[in-house]
Write a protein that holds these residues in place. Structure first.
Motif, PDB file in Angstrom:
ATOM      1  N   VAL A 177     -20.156  45.528 -34.920  1.00  0.00           N
ATOM      2  CA  VAL A 177     -19.970  44.262 -34.212  1.00  0.00           C
ATOM      3  C   VAL A 177     -18.942  44.467 -33.102  1.00  0.00           C
ATOM      4  CG1 VAL A 177     -20.641  42.773 -36.136  1.00  0.00           C
ATOM      5  CG2 VAL A 177     -18.265  43.550 -35.938  1.00  0.00           C
ATOM      6  N   LEU A 178     -18.782  43.450 -32.263  1.00  0.00           N
ATOM      7  CA  LEU A 178     -17.962  43.611 -31.069  1.00  0.00           C
ATOM      8  C   LEU A 178     -16.501  43.930 -31.388  1.00  0.00           C
ATOM      9  CD1 LEU A 178     -19.383  40.815 -28.727  1.00  0.00           C
ATOM     10  CD2 LEU A 178     -19.539  43.291 -28.413  1.00  0.00           C
ATOM     11  N   VAL A 179     -15.922  43.230 -32.340  1.00  0.00           N
ATOM     12  CA  VAL A 179     -14.515  43.475 -32.645  1.00  0.00           C
ATOM     13  C   VAL A 179     -14.328  44.864 -33.234  1.00  0.00           C
ATOM     14  CG1 VAL A 179     -12.519  42.664 -33.952  1.00  0.00           C
ATOM     15  CG2 VAL A 179     -14.079  41.022 -32.952  1.00  0.00           C
ATOM     16  N   TYR A 180     -15.269  45.315 -34.054  1.00  0.00           N
ATOM     17  CA  TYR A 180     -15.162  46.660 -34.602  1.00  0.00           C
ATOM     18  C   TYR A 180     -15.362  47.706 -33.502  1.00  0.00           C
ATOM     19  CZ  TYR A 180     -15.232  50.230 -38.209  1.00  0.00           C
ATOM     20  OH  TYR A 180     -14.911  51.311 -38.996  1.00  0.00           O
ATOM     21  N   HIS A 181     -16.210  47.407 -32.544  1.00  0.00           N
ATOM     22  CA  HIS A 181     -16.385  48.301 -31.395  1.00  0.00           C
ATOM     23  C   HIS A 181     -15.104  48.360 -30.561  1.00  0.00           C
ATOM     24  CE1 HIS A 181     -18.416  50.665 -28.454  1.00  0.00           C
ATOM     25  NE2 HIS A 181     -18.419  49.732 -27.526  1.00  0.00           N
ATOM     26  N   ILE A 182     -14.436  47.228 -30.391  1.00  0.00           N
ATOM     27  CA  ILE A 182     -13.146  47.213 -29.692  1.00  0.00           C
ATOM     28  C   ILE A 182     -12.141  48.088 -30.433  1.00  0.00           C
ATOM     29  CG2 ILE A 182     -11.190  45.742 -29.043  1.00  0.00           C
ATOM     30  CD1 ILE A 182     -13.243  43.465 -28.665  1.00  0.00           C
ATOM     31  N   TYR A 183     -12.127  47.976 -31.759  1.00  0.00           N
ATOM     32  CA  TYR A 183     -11.217  48.791 -32.575  1.00  0.00           C
ATOM     33  C   TYR A 183     -11.506  50.283 -32.384  1.00  0.00           C
ATOM     34  CZ  TYR A 183      -9.547  51.126 -36.807  1.00  0.00           C
ATOM     35  OH  TYR A 183      -8.976  52.005 -37.681  1.00  0.00           O
ATOM     36  N   ASN A 184     -12.784  50.653 -32.403  1.00  0.00           N
ATOM     37  CA  ASN A 184     -13.142  52.065 -32.226  1.00  0.00           C
ATOM     38  C   ASN A 184     -12.703  52.587 -30.865  1.00  0.00           C
ATOM     39  OD1 ASN A 184     -14.292  52.483 -34.755  1.00  0.00           O
ATOM     40  ND2 ASN A 184     -16.337  51.883 -34.077  1.00  0.00           N
ATOM     41  N   GLU A 185     -12.978  51.820 -29.818  1.00  0.00           N
ATOM     42  CA  GLU A 185     -12.646  52.275 -28.472  1.00  0.00           C
ATOM     43  C   GLU A 185     -11.136  52.308 -28.227  1.00  0.00           C
ATOM     44  OE1 GLU A 185     -14.607  53.489 -26.203  1.00  0.00           O
ATOM     45  OE2 GLU A 185     -16.435  53.188 -27.412  1.00  0.00           O
ATOM     46  N   ALA A 186     -10.409  51.357 -28.829  1.00  0.00           N
ATOM     47  CA  ALA A 186      -8.973  51.265 -28.561  1.00  0.00           C
ATOM     48  C   ALA A 186      -8.163  52.228 -29.413  1.00  0.00           C
ATOM     49  CB  ALA A 186      -8.498  49.830 -28.792  1.00  0.00           C
ATOM     50  N   PHE A 187      -8.457  52.325 -30.716  1.00  0.00           N
ATOM     51  CA  PHE A 187      -7.578  53.053 -31.617  1.00  0.00           C
ATOM     52  C   PHE A 187      -8.186  54.328 -32.195  1.00  0.00           C
ATOM     53  CE2 PHE A 187      -6.430  48.521 -31.904  1.00  0.00           C
ATOM     54  CZ  PHE A 187      -5.162  48.594 -31.363  1.00  0.00           C
ATOM     55  N   ILE A 188      -9.462  54.568 -31.909  1.00  0.00           N
ATOM     56  CA  ILE A 188     -10.073  55.842 -32.289  1.00  0.00           C
ATOM     57  C   ILE A 188     -10.250  56.719 -31.053  1.00  0.00           C
ATOM     58  CG2 ILE A 188     -12.037  56.965 -33.395  1.00  0.00           C
ATOM     59  CD1 ILE A 188     -10.325  55.250 -35.273  1.00  0.00           C
ATOM     60  N   SER A 189     -10.862  56.157 -30.003  1.00  0.00           N
ATOM     61  CA  SER A 189     -11.061  56.906 -28.758  1.00  0.00           C
ATOM     62  C   SER A 189      -9.891  56.762 -27.788  1.00  0.00           C
ATOM     63  CB  SER A 189     -12.348  56.428 -28.067  1.00  0.00           C
ATOM     64  OG  SER A 189     -13.471  56.592 -28.908  1.00  0.00           O
ATOM     65  N   TRP A 190      -9.023  55.786 -28.001  1.00  0.00           N
ATOM     66  CA  TRP A 190      -7.880  55.505 -27.122  1.00  0.00           C
ATOM     67  C   TRP A 190      -8.295  55.270 -25.678  1.00  0.00           C
ATOM     68  CZ3 TRP A 190      -3.323  53.984 -28.642  1.00  0.00           C
ATOM     69  CH2 TRP A 190      -2.931  54.257 -29.958  1.00  0.00           C
ATOM     70  N   ASP A 191      -9.406  54.563 -25.513  1.00  0.00           N
ATOM     71  CA  ASP A 191      -9.842  54.127 -24.186  1.00  0.00           C
ATOM     72  C   ASP A 191      -9.465  52.650 -24.064  1.00  0.00           C
ATOM     73  OD1 ASP A 191     -11.007  53.692 -21.754  1.00  0.00           O
ATOM     74  OD2 ASP A 191     -12.932  54.611 -22.275  1.00  0.00           O
ATOM     75  N   LEU A 192      -8.202  52.403 -23.765  1.00  0.00           N
ATOM     76  CA  LEU A 192      -7.684  51.042 -23.819  1.00  0.00           C
ATOM     77  C   LEU A 192      -8.230  50.153 -22.712  1.00  0.00           C
ATOM     78  CD1 LEU A 192      -3.977  51.909 -24.706  1.00  0.00           C
ATOM     79  CD2 LEU A 192      -5.802  51.197 -26.246  1.00  0.00           C
ATOM     80  N   GLY A 193      -8.525  50.733 -21.563  1.00  0.00           N
ATOM     81  CA  GLY A 193      -9.094  49.942 -20.480  1.00  0.00           C
ATOM     82  C   GLY A 193     -10.481  49.431 -20.819  1.00  0.00           C
ATOM     83  N   TYR A 194     -11.336  50.306 -21.327  1.00  0.00           N
ATOM     84  CA  TYR A 194     -12.699  49.905 -21.664  1.00  0.00           C
ATOM     85  C   TYR A 194     -12.712  48.947 -22.851  1.00  0.00           C
ATOM     86  CZ  TYR A 194     -17.606  50.198 -22.974  1.00  0.00           C
ATOM     87  OH  TYR A 194     -18.900  49.886 -23.297  1.00  0.00           O
ATOM     88  N   SER A 195     -11.870  49.192 -23.847  1.00  0.00           N
ATOM     89  CA  SER A 195     -11.808  48.283 -24.988  1.00  0.00           C
ATOM     90  C   SER A 195     -11.343  46.894 -24.555  1.00  0.00           C
ATOM     91  CB  SER A 195     -10.877  48.839 -26.064  1.00  0.00           C
ATOM     92  OG  SER A 195      -9.539  48.906 -25.587  1.00  0.00           O
ATOM     93  N   SER A 196     -10.461  46.816 -23.573  1.00  0.00           N
ATOM     94  CA  SER A 196     -10.024  45.519 -23.059  1.00  0.00           C
ATOM     95  C   SER A 196     -11.155  44.802 -22.343  1.00  0.00           C
ATOM     96  CB  SER A 196      -8.833  45.698 -22.110  1.00  0.00           C
ATOM     97  OG  SER A 196      -7.721  46.248 -22.781  1.00  0.00           O
ATOM     98  N   MET A 197     -12.029  45.555 -21.676  1.00  0.00           N
ATOM     99  CA  MET A 197     -13.187  44.937 -21.032  1.00  0.00           C
ATOM    100  C   MET A 197     -14.147  44.359 -22.078  1.00  0.00           C
ATOM    101  SD  MET A 197     -14.851  43.966 -18.423  1.00  0.00           S
ATOM    102  CE  MET A 197     -13.971  44.734 -17.051  1.00  0.00           C
ATOM    103  N   VAL A 198     -14.361  45.077 -23.175  1.00  0.00           N
ATOM    104  CA  VAL A 198     -15.201  44.546 -24.258  1.00  0.00           C
ATOM    105  C   VAL A 198     -14.568  43.286 -24.841  1.00  0.00           C
ATOM    106  CG1 VAL A 198     -16.269  45.037 -26.481  1.00  0.00           C
ATOM    107  CG2 VAL A 198     -16.063  46.853 -24.773  1.00  0.00           C
ATOM    108  N   ALA A 199     -13.242  43.312 -25.000  1.00  0.00           N
ATOM    109  CA  ALA A 199     -12.547  42.126 -25.494  1.00  0.00           C
ATOM    110  C   ALA A 199     -12.677  40.960 -24.526  1.00  0.00           C
ATOM    111  CB  ALA A 199     -11.069  42.453 -25.726  1.00  0.00           C
ATOM    112  N   LEU A 200     -12.655  41.252 -23.229  1.00  0.00           N
ATOM    113  CA  LEU A 200     -12.820  40.200 -22.225  1.00  0.00           C
ATOM    114  C   LEU A 200     -14.213  39.574 -22.320  1.00  0.00           C
ATOM    115  CD1 LEU A 200     -11.344  38.871 -19.810  1.00  0.00           C
ATOM    116  CD2 LEU A 200     -12.418  40.568 -18.339  1.00  0.00           C
ATOM    117  N   VAL A 201     -15.229  40.399 -22.516  1.00  0.00           N
ATOM    118  CA  VAL A 201     -16.594  39.886 -22.690  1.00  0.00           C
ATOM    119  C   VAL A 201     -16.677  39.006 -23.932  1.00  0.00           C
ATOM    120  CG1 VAL A 201     -18.976  40.564 -23.175  1.00  0.00           C
ATOM    121  CG2 VAL A 201     -17.648  41.806 -21.456  1.00  0.00           C
ATOM    122  N   LEU A 202     -16.068  39.455 -25.014  1.00  0.00           N
ATOM    123  CA  LEU A 202     -16.061  38.654 -26.242  1.00  0.00           C
ATOM    124  C   LEU A 202     -15.356  37.326 -26.025  1.00  0.00           C
ATOM    125  CD1 LEU A 202     -16.590  38.343 -29.282  1.00  0.00           C
ATOM    126  CD2 LEU A 202     -14.443  39.578 -29.689  1.00  0.00           C
TER     127      LEU A 202
END
Length: 328
Positions: free
Chosen positions: A283-308
């Motif tokens: 789901v979207l929040v779990y995808h944000i978690y993966n991108e932010a704290f597993i892949s450490w792509d904080l910019g892209y994870s913030s964009m997913v959070a913005l869409v959510l």
């Protein structure tokens, strides 16, 4: 000059100015205005002093990070190197990210399935436990318990109950004559994993919303049911034409809260399936978690959070407008 005229003159002078030794005269009206303003300022300062701790905490730990996430959505940052401007690169990347697309649709599916099911179960339990039945208080507590119980504990128990090989659910299905080859794999099967998560969400949350519906039911005027009895209405007709309309505001509140909660679902996904098998429960929040704290792509994870954020905002605004149109 008579004695009465002298008294009136002295009163007039005292109302017009207030004099002190070596100080200019100040009109009494001006003094009254100043004192009134000082009282208002003092009252405002007292009120703000009570609000300030909570507001400062909100600004530092909630509002600030939200605004920073909005800015970070248009940046490249891995948490250690320098932040660089990305423009709309993170946004266009969304359409190429298969994991994001899967997470988006899984979130929609979870919301569409869980919201009405939880609402119906909560309302049904509330109507049932609003009756004078034996053990009513016990059953109310039992239904509410999963909501306040530790998520880790109930998730472990849930996985044991729905274990494909040794779980009681599949044992019951086997006893009923279901072929072992056709047994559901539940959380271990990509075709059944989302069903498992949805059932868990319904079971855990329906007790909380049952309590809200109980409060709404107890606020309905009993004279409405008496009038329905006089008109010869049966139980189903009273439920449809009296209970449901009277619970309209409660249902609206429950629907909005359930929708927001469903779009933000994370904890039960993390505890039961970790987004798998594959991306079947991502789901979207779990995808944000993966991108932010597993892949450490904080910019892209913030964009997913913005869409959510905008997705939840759009759905909520739509619900409020629909409620307003129905009320008019």
């Amino acid at each position: 000059m008579s004695l009465r005229e002298e008294e009136e003159a002295s009163v007039s002078i005292s109302n017009s100015v207030i004099a002190t030794d070596g100080a200019p005269a100040i009109p009494s009206r001006k003094v009254a205005v100043l004192s009134k303003r000082q009282r208002k300022i003092r009252s405002a300062l007292v009120a703000y002093s009570f609000i300030a701790p909570n507001f400062i905490g909100f600004a530092v730990f909630t509002l600030g990070p939200i605004l920073f996430a909005f800015v970070l959505a248009f940046m490249h940052w891995d948490g250690s190197n320098a932040i660089t401007f990305a423009g709309l690169d993170n946004f266009w990347r969304l359409f190429e990210d298969k994991a994001f697309i899967a997470a988006f649709w899984n979130t929609v599916i979870y919301t569409v399935a869980s919201v009405p099911a939880t609402l119906v179960c909560a309302l049904g339990l509330a109507v049932l436990l609003n009756q004078k039945i034996a053990g009513r208080d016990f059953f109310r507590t039992a239904m509410f318990f999963p909501y306040v119980a530790s998520l880790v504990a109930v998730a472990v128990v849930w996985n044991m109950i729905f274990n494909p090989e040794m779980g009681p659910v599949n044992m019951i299905l086997y006893t009923l004559g279901l072929d072992p080859k056709n047994m559901p794999g539940w959380a271990a099967d990509r075709h059944w994993a989302m069903v498992t998560v949805i059932l868990f969400g319904i079971w855990k949350n329906m007790g909380y919303y049952m309590v809200i519906y109980l409060a709404g039911l107890q606020g309905i005027n009993s004279e409405l049911y008496e009038a329905a009895d006089l008109d010869g209405a049966n139980s189903w007709q009273k439920f449809i034409h009296v209970t449901v309309p009277q619970l309209g505001p409660t249902t609206f509140f429950v629907t909005v809260m359930l929708t927001i909660q469903s779009f933000k679902v994370f904890d039960q996904i993390y505890m039961i399936t970790q987004g798998g098998p594959g991306t079947s429960t991502l789901v979207l929040v779990y995808h944000i978690y993966n991108e932010a704290f597993i892949s450490w792509d904080l910019g892209y994870s913030s964009m997913v959070a913005l869409v959510l954020f905008f997705l939840v905002l759009a759905v909520t605004v739509f619900q409020f407008r629909r409620q307003r149109e129905d009320g008019e």
